[in-house]
Design a protein around this motif. Structure first.
Motif, PDB file in Angstrom:
ATOM      1  N   VAL A 341       0.881  -1.306  -0.097  1.00 36.96           N
ATOM      2  CA  VAL A 341      -0.018   0.012   0.091  1.00 36.96           C
ATOM      3  C   VAL A 341       0.794   0.932   0.002  1.00 36.96           C
ATOM      4  CG1 VAL A 341      -1.672  -0.959   1.221  1.00 36.96           C
ATOM      5  CG2 VAL A 341      -0.263   0.130   2.414  1.00 36.96           C
ATOM      6  N   HIS A 342       0.338   2.255  -0.686  1.00 34.75           N
ATOM      7  CA  HIS A 342       1.051   3.575  -0.685  1.00 34.75           C
ATOM      8  C   HIS A 342       0.107   4.577   0.365  1.00 34.75           C
ATOM      9  CE1 HIS A 342       3.949   2.046  -3.256  1.00 34.75           C
ATOM     10  NE2 HIS A 342       3.036   1.433  -3.993  1.00 34.75           N
ATOM     11  N   SER A 343       0.744   5.514   0.761  1.00 33.13           N
ATOM     12  CA  SER A 343      -0.177   6.810   1.563  1.00 33.13           C
ATOM     13  C   SER A 343       0.642   7.711   1.513  1.00 33.13           C
ATOM     14  CB  SER A 343       0.190   6.179   3.326  1.00 33.13           C
ATOM     15  OG  SER A 343      -0.644   7.231   4.012  1.00 33.13           O
ATOM     16  N   VAL A 344      -0.251   8.837   1.869  1.00 31.48           N
ATOM     17  CA  VAL A 344       0.010  10.254   1.780  1.00 31.48           C
ATOM     18  C   VAL A 344       0.956  10.852   2.822  1.00 31.48           C
ATOM     19  CG1 VAL A 344      -0.982  12.623   1.687  1.00 31.48           C
ATOM     20  CG2 VAL A 344      -2.212  10.697   0.711  1.00 31.48           C
ATOM     21  N   PRO A 345       2.093  11.328   2.279  1.00 29.52           N
ATOM     22  CA  PRO A 345       2.993  11.738   3.331  1.00 29.52           C
ATOM     23  C   PRO A 345       2.531  12.865   4.146  1.00 29.52           C
ATOM     24  CG  PRO A 345       3.859  11.842   1.106  1.00 29.52           C
ATOM     25  CD  PRO A 345       2.605  11.586   1.232  1.00 29.52           C
ATOM     26  N   PRO A 366      -8.665   4.996  -1.668  1.00 27.73           N
ATOM     27  CA  PRO A 366      -8.640   5.615  -0.500  1.00 27.73           C
ATOM     28  C   PRO A 366      -9.849   6.780  -0.480  1.00 27.73           C
ATOM     29  CG  PRO A 366      -7.142   6.566  -1.960  1.00 27.73           C
ATOM     30  CD  PRO A 366      -7.457   5.347  -2.675  1.00 27.73           C
ATOM     31  N   GLY A 367     -10.390   6.866  -1.621  1.00 30.68           N
ATOM     32  CA  GLY A 367     -11.562   7.938  -1.779  1.00 30.68           C
ATOM     33  C   GLY A 367     -12.669   8.070  -0.589  1.00 30.68           C
ATOM     34  N   SER A 368     -12.933   9.131  -0.156  1.00 30.99           N
ATOM     35  CA  SER A 368     -13.822   9.128   0.860  1.00 30.99           C
ATOM     36  C   SER A 368     -15.252   9.155   0.606  1.00 30.99           C
ATOM     37  CB  SER A 368     -13.758  10.551   1.564  1.00 30.99           C
ATOM     38  OG  SER A 368     -14.018  11.758   0.864  1.00 30.99           O
ATOM     39  N   HIS A 369     -15.608   8.990  -1.013  1.00 37.98           N
ATOM     40  CA  HIS A 369     -16.874   8.893  -1.311  1.00 37.98           C
ATOM     41  C   HIS A 369     -17.236   7.404  -1.655  1.00 37.98           C
ATOM     42  CE1 HIS A 369     -14.354   8.480  -5.022  1.00 37.98           C
ATOM     43  NE2 HIS A 369     -15.425   8.282  -5.449  1.00 37.98           N
ATOM     44  N   LEU A 370     -16.352   6.514  -1.350  1.00 39.80           N
ATOM     45  CA  LEU A 370     -16.401   5.058  -1.857  1.00 39.80           C
ATOM     46  C   LEU A 370     -17.122   4.359  -0.853  1.00 39.80           C
ATOM     47  CD1 LEU A 370     -12.896   4.507  -3.392  1.00 39.80           C
ATOM     48  CD2 LEU A 370     -15.038   5.023  -4.527  1.00 39.80           C
ATOM     49  N   VAL A 371     -18.603   4.663  -0.560  1.00 40.95           N
ATOM     50  CA  VAL A 371     -19.468   3.977   0.223  1.00 40.95           C
ATOM     51  C   VAL A 371     -19.715   2.721   0.356  1.00 40.95           C
ATOM     52  CG1 VAL A 371     -21.645   4.783  -0.484  1.00 40.95           C
ATOM     53  CG2 VAL A 371     -21.379   4.482   1.749  1.00 40.95           C
ATOM     54  N   ALA A 385       1.467   8.370   9.837  1.00 46.41           N
ATOM     55  CA  ALA A 385       1.692   9.581   9.028  1.00 46.41           C
ATOM     56  C   ALA A 385       2.982   9.548   8.384  1.00 46.41           C
ATOM     57  CB  ALA A 385       1.293  10.686  10.099  1.00 46.41           C
ATOM     58  N   ASP A 386       3.772   8.883   9.176  1.00 46.97           N
ATOM     59  CA  ASP A 386       5.339   9.074   8.757  1.00 46.97           C
ATOM     60  C   ASP A 386       5.749   7.701   7.617  1.00 46.97           C
ATOM     61  OD1 ASP A 386       5.213   7.084  10.539  1.00 46.97           O
ATOM     62  OD2 ASP A 386       7.199   7.667  11.583  1.00 46.97           O
ATOM     63  N   VAL A 387       4.674   7.058   7.366  1.00 52.28           N
ATOM     64  CA  VAL A 387       4.826   6.094   6.438  1.00 52.28           C
ATOM     65  C   VAL A 387       4.404   6.346   4.934  1.00 52.28           C
ATOM     66  CG1 VAL A 387       4.483   3.916   6.024  1.00 52.28           C
ATOM     67  CG2 VAL A 387       5.173   4.368   8.317  1.00 52.28           C
ATOM     68  N   GLU A 388       5.230   6.323   3.972  1.00 51.27           N
ATOM     69  CA  GLU A 388       4.699   6.579   2.870  1.00 51.27           C
ATOM     70  C   GLU A 388       4.161   5.110   1.840  1.00 51.27           C
ATOM     71  OE1 GLU A 388       6.781   9.280   0.304  1.00 51.27           O
ATOM     72  OE2 GLU A 388       7.398  10.440   2.055  1.00 51.27           O
ATOM     73  N   SER A 389       4.755   4.316   2.144  1.00 54.28           N
ATOM     74  CA  SER A 389       4.701   3.035   1.759  1.00 54.28           C
ATOM     75  C   SER A 389       4.716   1.603   2.676  1.00 54.28           C
ATOM     76  CB  SER A 389       5.393   2.649   0.588  1.00 54.28           C
ATOM     77  OG  SER A 389       6.581   2.617   0.673  1.00 54.28           O
ATOM     78  N   LEU A 390       4.149   0.658   2.377  1.00 49.70           N
ATOM     79  CA  LEU A 390       4.190  -0.598   3.207  1.00 49.70           C
ATOM     80  C   LEU A 390       4.263  -1.754   1.959  1.00 49.70           C
ATOM     81  CD1 LEU A 390       1.814  -0.128   6.143  1.00 49.70           C
ATOM     82  CD2 LEU A 390       4.360  -0.145   6.337  1.00 49.70           C
ATOM     83  N   ARG A 391       5.108  -2.718   2.209  1.00 49.37           N
ATOM     84  CA  ARG A 391       5.259  -3.937   1.365  1.00 49.37           C
ATOM     85  C   ARG A 391       4.369  -5.053   1.836  1.00 49.37           C
ATOM     86  NH1 ARG A 391       7.645  -7.698   4.311  1.00 49.37           N
ATOM     87  NH2 ARG A 391       8.816  -7.133   6.268  1.00 49.37           N
ATOM     88  N   ALA A 392       3.832  -5.785   0.961  1.00 48.79           N
ATOM     89  CA  ALA A 392       3.253  -7.026   1.288  1.00 48.79           C
ATOM     90  C   ALA A 392       3.700  -7.823   2.177  1.00 48.79           C
ATOM     91  CB  ALA A 392       2.787  -7.934   0.125  1.00 48.79           C
TER      92      ALA A 392
END
Length: 401
Positions: A341-345, A366-371, A385-392
């Motif tokens: 996964v990838h995250s917003v810095p 990640p969209g906030s509209h995806l109900v 918050a300090d993680v930008e990506s995580l491996r499988a």
């Protein structure tokens, strides 16, 4: 600088301390399922209430049936509900039904399967004689008074989430009402001129109000009660009127929508002049957040996108509400990522996922509209918050939905 999730959670906890209290309700036992006992409930009676038969059969003295088979005169008949004390005479048997009071002097019950009427009929015991085919020891098939619980002992401890089995025990002891922790009254106010709330079709540019339904269900699941549920358009006067009405009937009011930095942000427009703190928390989804106190009642304001609203509730409000209700906390769990996964810095991200056998797989984007994608998820994947990506295969924290 944007507050962190933990910092805003602390703010919410301080705000809700105004709403939480040790108040106690006394509710009828029949209405108490799902409530939390506020104190120990002690029995005012012995259970069983009196010495009674455990089986349909014949009440005897064990000494009279040491050697079998033996024939005994049937000296009486005691059905369940019999209210006159009966005296047993040695050398006789008394027919007795399950739950009926044992006659004085008898110390055992011979089940009907181990007997046979050799004289008389079931419907006419005059002159009847019963043959006892098996010996019995003193106390066999006899329920002694107080053998389940003694008068004054704790029947249901404080802090018990009342289930049907607890209600049965309370009813058996003659308890009519039970002290339970009061439920916080939560008013729900969704906002947006685009919302359809009358059950009609959604015209072009309009959307159905999902947040009112979601928040009401989340509030009740967390042990509180919905005191009001309404929707406001983007007219400040309308929102202010509905807010005042919700405040009057509630210990806490939760709103959704209307707190961003754009135009037509009715919640911010009405509440900021009344002292509300509107901020952007370093998280995604759910960044816009606000808190206020109106006429002494805490007001917690969530963003309006459906996923943002639900995530905000889980992260900030579910724990305090459950704590106020006396419900056990729903703690975070650990899992392994099925996919990278990838995250917003700089923002703590709460991705939706499905969790099974210790492995969690992200659901949609990640969209906030995806109900609809939110409905397919059963956990939130907590990416710091300090993680930008995580491996499988990476270990992550998940929050159960």
């Amino acid at each position: 600088m944007s507050p962190t999730v933990d910092e805003h959670a602390a703010t919410v906890a301080r705000l809700l301390a105004r709403a939480a209290g040790p108040a106690i309700d006394a509710v009828p036992v029949a209405e108490a399922r799902g409530r939390i006992t506020a104190s120990d409930v002690r029995s005012g009676v012995d259970l069983p209430l009196f010495r009674n038969a455990q089986m349909d059969g014949f009440a005897v003295r064990a000494a009279d049936v040491e050697r079998t088979p033996v024939a005994l005169e049937v000296a009486g008949d005691i059905p369940a509900g019999h209210v006159v004390a009966v005296r047993h005479v040695s050398g006789t048997a008394i027919r007795i039904m399950t739950g009926a009071p044992m006659p004085d002097g008898a110390d055992a019950v011979v089940p009907v399967e181990d007997t046979e009427l050799v004289l008389g009929r079931d419907d006419d015991l005059r002159g009847a004689v019963v043959e006892i085919r098996r010996p019995r020891r003193p106390g066999e098939y006899v329920r002694e008074r107080g053998s389940d619980l003694r008068r004054g002992e704790v029947l249901v401890p404080a802090g018990t989430l009342l289930a049907p089995r607890h209600l049965a025990a309370l009813a058996a002891a003659g308890v009519r009402s039970v002290p339970v922790r009061s439920r916080l009254r939560v008013g729900i106010l969704t906002t947006g001129s685009e919302l359809v709330t009358d059950g009609g079709p959604a015209a072009f540019g309009r959307i159905f109000d999902a947040n009112g339904i979601a928040l009401a269900a989340l509030v009740e699941e967390a042990g509180a009660v919905v005191s009001s549920q309404e929707a406001s358009d983007d007219d400040p006067a309308t929102f202010a009127r509905l807010l005042d009405r919700a405040v009057a009937d509630s210990d806490l009011v939760v709103t959704s929508g209307g707190i961003s930095r754009g135009a037509y942000e009715v919640v911010r427009e009405v509440l900021e002049p009344r002292g509300a703190v509107v901020t952007t928390v370093a998280m995604q989804p759910g960044g816009p957040q606000a808190t206020a106190v109106v006429d002494g009642v805490p007001v917690l304001c969530f963003p309006g996108n459906p996923v943002s609203t639900q995530v905000s509730f889980v992260v900030f409000l579910r724990g305090p509400l459950r704590d106020a209700a006396g419900l056990p906390p729903i703690g975070p769990e650990r899992a392994r990522l099925a996919d990278a996964v990838h995250s917003v810095p700089g923002k703590r991200q709460f991705l939706r996922g499905r969790w099974a056998d210790g492995v969690v797989a992200p659901v949609s984007g990640p969209g906030s509209h995806l109900v609809a994608a939110m409905a397919r998820a059963d956990v939130l994947i907590d990416v710091p918050a300090d993680v930008e990506s995580l491996r499988a295969g990476a270990d992550v924290t998940v929050w159960t939905l």
